[in-house]
Design a protein around this motif. Structure first.
Motif, PDB file in Angstrom:
ATOM      1  N   LYS A  92     -50.326  -5.308  77.222  1.00 52.93           N
ATOM      2  CA  LYS A  92     -51.026  -6.796  76.045  1.00 52.93           C
ATOM      3  C   LYS A  92     -50.559  -6.221  74.233  1.00 52.93           C
ATOM      4  CE  LYS A  92     -55.668  -7.885  75.141  1.00 52.93           C
ATOM      5  NZ  LYS A  92     -57.203  -7.473  74.821  1.00 52.93           N
ATOM      6  N   HIS A  93     -50.290  -7.208  74.039  1.00 54.29           N
ATOM      7  CA  HIS A  93     -50.010  -7.822  73.114  1.00 54.29           C
ATOM      8  C   HIS A  93     -50.911  -8.005  72.181  1.00 54.29           C
ATOM      9  CE1 HIS A  93     -45.408  -8.578  74.152  1.00 54.29           C
ATOM     10  NE2 HIS A  93     -46.062  -7.491  74.323  1.00 54.29           N
ATOM     11  N   ALA A  94     -51.550  -6.912  70.667  1.00 59.41           N
ATOM     12  CA  ALA A  94     -52.635  -7.042  69.892  1.00 59.41           C
ATOM     13  C   ALA A  94     -51.903  -8.293  68.796  1.00 59.41           C
ATOM     14  CB  ALA A  94     -52.397  -5.264  69.398  1.00 59.41           C
ATOM     15  N   ASN A  95     -52.419  -9.145  67.798  1.00 55.56           N
ATOM     16  CA  ASN A  95     -51.778  -9.916  66.926  1.00 55.56           C
ATOM     17  C   ASN A  95     -50.894 -10.883  67.333  1.00 55.56           C
ATOM     18  OD1 ASN A  95     -51.753 -11.150  64.686  1.00 55.56           O
ATOM     19  ND2 ASN A  95     -51.113  -8.929  63.403  1.00 55.56           N
ATOM     20  N   HIS A 125     -39.828  -0.569  59.865  1.00 56.04           N
ATOM     21  CA  HIS A 125     -40.781  -2.154  59.108  1.00 56.04           C
ATOM     22  C   HIS A 125     -39.665  -2.969  59.288  1.00 56.04           C
ATOM     23  CE1 HIS A 125     -42.178   2.090  57.437  1.00 56.04           C
ATOM     24  NE2 HIS A 125     -41.369   2.457  57.246  1.00 56.04           N
ATOM     25  N   THR A 126     -40.616  -3.691  58.820  1.00 55.66           N
ATOM     26  CA  THR A 126     -39.777  -5.304  58.903  1.00 55.66           C
ATOM     27  C   THR A 126     -40.936  -6.233  57.576  1.00 55.66           C
ATOM     28  OG1 THR A 126     -41.905  -5.991  60.665  1.00 55.66           O
ATOM     29  CG2 THR A 126     -39.739  -5.086  61.433  1.00 55.66           C
ATOM     30  N   SER A 127     -39.927  -7.386  56.958  1.00 58.99           N
ATOM     31  CA  SER A 127     -40.564  -8.047  56.628  1.00 58.99           C
ATOM     32  C   SER A 127     -41.219  -9.077  56.867  1.00 58.99           C
ATOM     33  CB  SER A 127     -39.008  -8.960  55.874  1.00 58.99           C
ATOM     34  OG  SER A 127     -37.957 -10.221  56.516  1.00 58.99           O
ATOM     35  N   ALA A 128     -41.634  -9.122  57.700  1.00 59.12           N
ATOM     36  CA  ALA A 128     -43.007 -10.020  59.188  1.00 59.12           C
ATOM     37  C   ALA A 128     -44.012 -10.090  58.136  1.00 59.12           C
ATOM     38  CB  ALA A 128     -42.569  -9.788  60.500  1.00 59.12           C
ATOM     39  N   THR A 129     -44.905 -11.159  58.158  1.00 61.85           N
ATOM     40  CA  THR A 129     -46.071 -10.156  57.873  1.00 61.85           C
ATOM     41  C   THR A 129     -47.253  -9.883  59.001  1.00 61.85           C
ATOM     42  OG1 THR A 129     -46.390 -13.240  58.109  1.00 61.85           O
ATOM     43  CG2 THR A 129     -45.608 -11.753  55.720  1.00 61.85           C
ATOM     44  N   THR A 130     -46.856 -10.311  60.391  1.00 56.22           N
ATOM     45  CA  THR A 130     -48.084  -9.928  61.201  1.00 56.22           C
ATOM     46  C   THR A 130     -46.931  -9.349  62.294  1.00 56.22           C
ATOM     47  OG1 THR A 130     -46.884 -12.650  62.826  1.00 56.22           O
ATOM     48  CG2 THR A 130     -48.818 -12.271  61.026  1.00 56.22           C
ATOM     49  N   ASP A 131     -47.490  -8.575  63.444  1.00 58.30           N
ATOM     50  CA  ASP A 131     -46.980  -8.022  64.171  1.00 58.30           C
ATOM     51  C   ASP A 131     -46.674  -8.975  65.583  1.00 58.30           C
ATOM     52  OD1 ASP A 131     -48.145  -5.677  63.045  1.00 58.30           O
ATOM     53  OD2 ASP A 131     -49.422  -5.370  64.614  1.00 58.30           O
ATOM     54  N   ARG A 132     -47.247  -9.757  65.235  1.00 54.09           N
ATOM     55  CA  ARG A 132     -46.157 -11.127  66.967  1.00 54.09           C
ATOM     56  C   ARG A 132     -44.942 -11.335  66.606  1.00 54.09           C
ATOM     57  NH1 ARG A 132     -45.470 -15.992  66.915  1.00 54.09           N
ATOM     58  NH2 ARG A 132     -45.279 -17.518  68.311  1.00 54.09           N
ATOM     59  N   GLU A 133     -44.496 -11.677  65.141  1.00 52.07           N
ATOM     60  CA  GLU A 133     -42.704 -12.039  64.504  1.00 52.07           C
ATOM     61  C   GLU A 133     -42.630 -10.708  64.398  1.00 52.07           C
ATOM     62  OE1 GLU A 133     -43.805 -13.206  60.722  1.00 52.07           O
ATOM     63  OE2 GLU A 133     -44.741 -14.831  60.777  1.00 52.07           O
ATOM     64  N   ALA A 134     -42.455  -9.424  63.900  1.00 56.46           N
ATOM     65  CA  ALA A 134     -42.007  -8.531  64.630  1.00 56.46           C
ATOM     66  C   ALA A 134     -41.512  -7.936  65.698  1.00 56.46           C
ATOM     67  CB  ALA A 134     -42.838  -7.340  63.919  1.00 56.46           C
ATOM     68  N   ARG A 135     -42.328  -8.148  66.793  1.00 58.50           N
ATOM     69  CA  ARG A 135     -42.511  -8.177  68.227  1.00 58.50           C
ATOM     70  C   ARG A 135     -41.540  -9.242  68.223  1.00 58.50           C
ATOM     71  NH1 ARG A 135     -47.656  -7.342  68.568  1.00 58.50           N
ATOM     72  NH2 ARG A 135     -48.214  -9.465  69.317  1.00 58.50           N
ATOM     73  N   GLY A 171     -48.298  -1.630  66.072  1.00 56.57           N
ATOM     74  CA  GLY A 171     -47.929  -1.893  64.303  1.00 56.57           C
ATOM     75  C   GLY A 171     -49.391  -1.315  64.064  1.00 56.57           C
ATOM     76  N   ASP A 172     -49.138  -2.519  62.774  1.00 53.43           N
ATOM     77  CA  ASP A 172     -50.370  -2.256  61.757  1.00 53.43           C
ATOM     78  C   ASP A 172     -50.770  -3.518  60.982  1.00 53.43           C
ATOM     79  OD1 ASP A 172     -47.766  -3.109  60.455  1.00 53.43           O
ATOM     80  OD2 ASP A 172     -48.441  -1.534  58.736  1.00 53.43           O
ATOM     81  N   ASN A 173     -50.629  -4.318  62.326  1.00 50.84           N
ATOM     82  CA  ASN A 173     -50.635  -5.981  61.835  1.00 50.84           C
ATOM     83  C   ASN A 173     -50.052  -6.454  60.326  1.00 50.84           C
ATOM     84  OD1 ASN A 173     -52.992  -5.775  63.426  1.00 50.84           O
ATOM     85  ND2 ASN A 173     -54.706  -5.213  62.649  1.00 50.84           N
ATOM     86  N   SER A 174     -48.892  -6.022  59.631  1.00 50.28           N
ATOM     87  CA  SER A 174     -48.695  -5.864  59.016  1.00 50.28           C
ATOM     88  C   SER A 174     -46.905  -5.876  59.061  1.00 50.28           C
ATOM     89  CB  SER A 174     -48.640  -5.337  57.575  1.00 50.28           C
ATOM     90  OG  SER A 174     -49.842  -4.838  57.638  1.00 50.28           O
ATOM     91  N   GLY A 175     -46.957  -6.445  60.647  1.00 50.52           N
ATOM     92  CA  GLY A 175     -44.892  -6.197  60.838  1.00 50.52           C
ATOM     93  C   GLY A 175     -44.146  -4.973  60.406  1.00 50.52           C
ATOM     94  N   ASN A 176     -45.060  -3.797  60.912  1.00 49.40           N
ATOM     95  CA  ASN A 176     -44.479  -2.602  61.536  1.00 49.40           C
ATOM     96  C   ASN A 176     -44.719  -1.921  62.534  1.00 49.40           C
ATOM     97  OD1 ASN A 176     -43.271  -1.856  58.181  1.00 49.40           O
ATOM     98  ND2 ASN A 176     -45.962  -1.759  57.701  1.00 49.40           N
ATOM     99  N   ILE A 177     -43.868  -1.814  63.339  1.00 44.19           N
ATOM    100  CA  ILE A 177     -44.114  -1.166  64.955  1.00 44.19           C
ATOM    101  C   ILE A 177     -43.425   0.234  64.875  1.00 44.19           C
ATOM    102  CG2 ILE A 177     -43.429  -1.735  66.959  1.00 44.19           C
ATOM    103  CD1 ILE A 177     -44.578  -4.094  65.859  1.00 44.19           C
TER     104      ILE A 177
END
Length: 348
Positions: free
Chosen positions: A345-348, A322-332, A281-287
């Motif tokens: 290990k999950h980041a963010n 690409h997702t509309s989430a603002t964090t990697d946690r919401e994207a996951r 992830g890039d800390n902006s919701g893209n995995i």
């Protein structure tokens, strides 16, 4: 003044007394269209089948195409021959292109007539579940906590601190994205998919680039674009200006179809596949995750016509969701609900 009041009172009394009489007399003036006597009187005795056939000379002179041509000359041309501007010249230009939803637009595409299965699942199941997981209840009258200033001020008596711009946060000069409370307006959703493949051998043999482009175009149903190396990297064998990569950008229905096909058909075929790395992830919701050439060859579009592609030239690919989430946690959370597993290990 008295005469004016007398006239107003007289008019109101007449309206009050005459209105009931009109209501009683109104049905008398009505005529029922289904009455047999009136219906028989209005029917015509003659029929169109009993009319005489027109003369042969009249039939020969009848030309509907010529009549339509004459009629078209009398109509205003601007109304029936509209052509939208080919380019957008700015918001202040007198000729503005119509919106994409207008059939007269050059970018108009009919549809979608039915939503993809993954998008229907998101609307019916995933979005309500994400709302339930992230729900935060604030009773009426609750005051939101005041958030502190993200940038720090310069504290001290030094004259250099006066009128100086604020400092960045401690530990890093990069500010994290602000996280908004999840509501029904900003439930995370898949906005697009990018499929990218690196083909270093294309520098010496362009056939590898052509095969990679054909493979990506077949599995994504989208036109691909080729990219050159920006700089020369001796460790990777890259030479500046040489074509080394192919990319396809998917949006809308194509993105949902490709992602659903990958999750339901391709990933279960990979033996001992642990899933997507949790730190991706890039800390902006893209995995992002990758597929080996063997997994790319198992796509139905490649498998059904396997002889058309040289086996040794079929490349692997990187898939960026690409997702509309603002964090990697919401994207996951979103991708995990669609069937994409994560490990480590999950980041963010």
């Amino acid at each position: 003044m008295a005469l004016r009041d007398f006239g107003a009172r007289l008019g109101s009394s007449l309206r009050r007394d005459v209105r009931p009489c009109l209501r009683v007399a109104r049905p008398v003036a009505y005529r029922c269209a289904s009455s047999e006597a009136d219906a028989l009187q209005e029917l015509e005795d003659a029929s169109s089948f009993a009319a005489q056939v027109p003369d042969g000379e009249i039939i020969k002179t009848w030309d509907p195409a010529e009549n339509a041509r004459k009629r078209g000359k009398t109509l205003p041309a601007s109304r029936y021959k509209f052509r939208s501007p080919k380019y957008f010249y700015g918001p202040l230009h007198p000729h503005q292109p119509p919106p994409e939803a207008d059939p007269t637009s050059r970018l108009f595409t009919p549809g979608p007539f039915s939503a993809p299965r993954l998008e229907q699942t998101w609307e019916s199941t995933i979005a309500p579940d994400l709302m339930t997981l992230a729900y935060q209840h604030f009773p009426p009258g609750t005051r939101q906590a005041v958030k502190g200033q993200r940038l720090r001020e310069w504290i001290g008596d030094s004259p250099y601190f006066k009128n100086r711009p604020l400092r960045g946060p401690r530990g890093s000069s990069v500010l994290r994205l602000l996280r908004k409370t999840m509501t029904f307006r900003n439930v995370p959703k898949i906005t697009g998919v990018t499929v990218h493949t690196m083909v270093p051998k294309a520098q010496d043999d362009s056939a590898h680039l052509h095969v990679a482009g054909m493979v990506l175009q077949a599995i994504t149903n989208a036109r691909v674009t080729a990219h050159t190396a920006r700089t020369s990297v001796a460790m990777w064998g890259l030479r500046e200006g040489k074509y080394v990569a192919v990319k396809a950008s998917l949006k809308g229905e194509d993105a949902f179809d490709f992602l659903g096909k990958t999750i339901d058909l391709i990933l279960p075929r990979i033996k001992e596949w642990p899933g997507v790395k949790g730190s991706s992830g890039d800390n902006s919701g893209n995995i992002a995750f990758g597929l080996e050439p063997e997994a790319v060859a198992s796509y139905p579009e490649i498998e059904i016509n396997y002889d058309a592609y040289p086996p040794k030239m079929i490349p692997g690919c990187h898939i960026i969701v690409h997702t509309s989430a603002t964090t990697d946690r919401e994207a996951r959370l979103l991708l995990n609900a669609t069937g994409l597993p994560f490990y480590g290990k999950h980041a963010n």
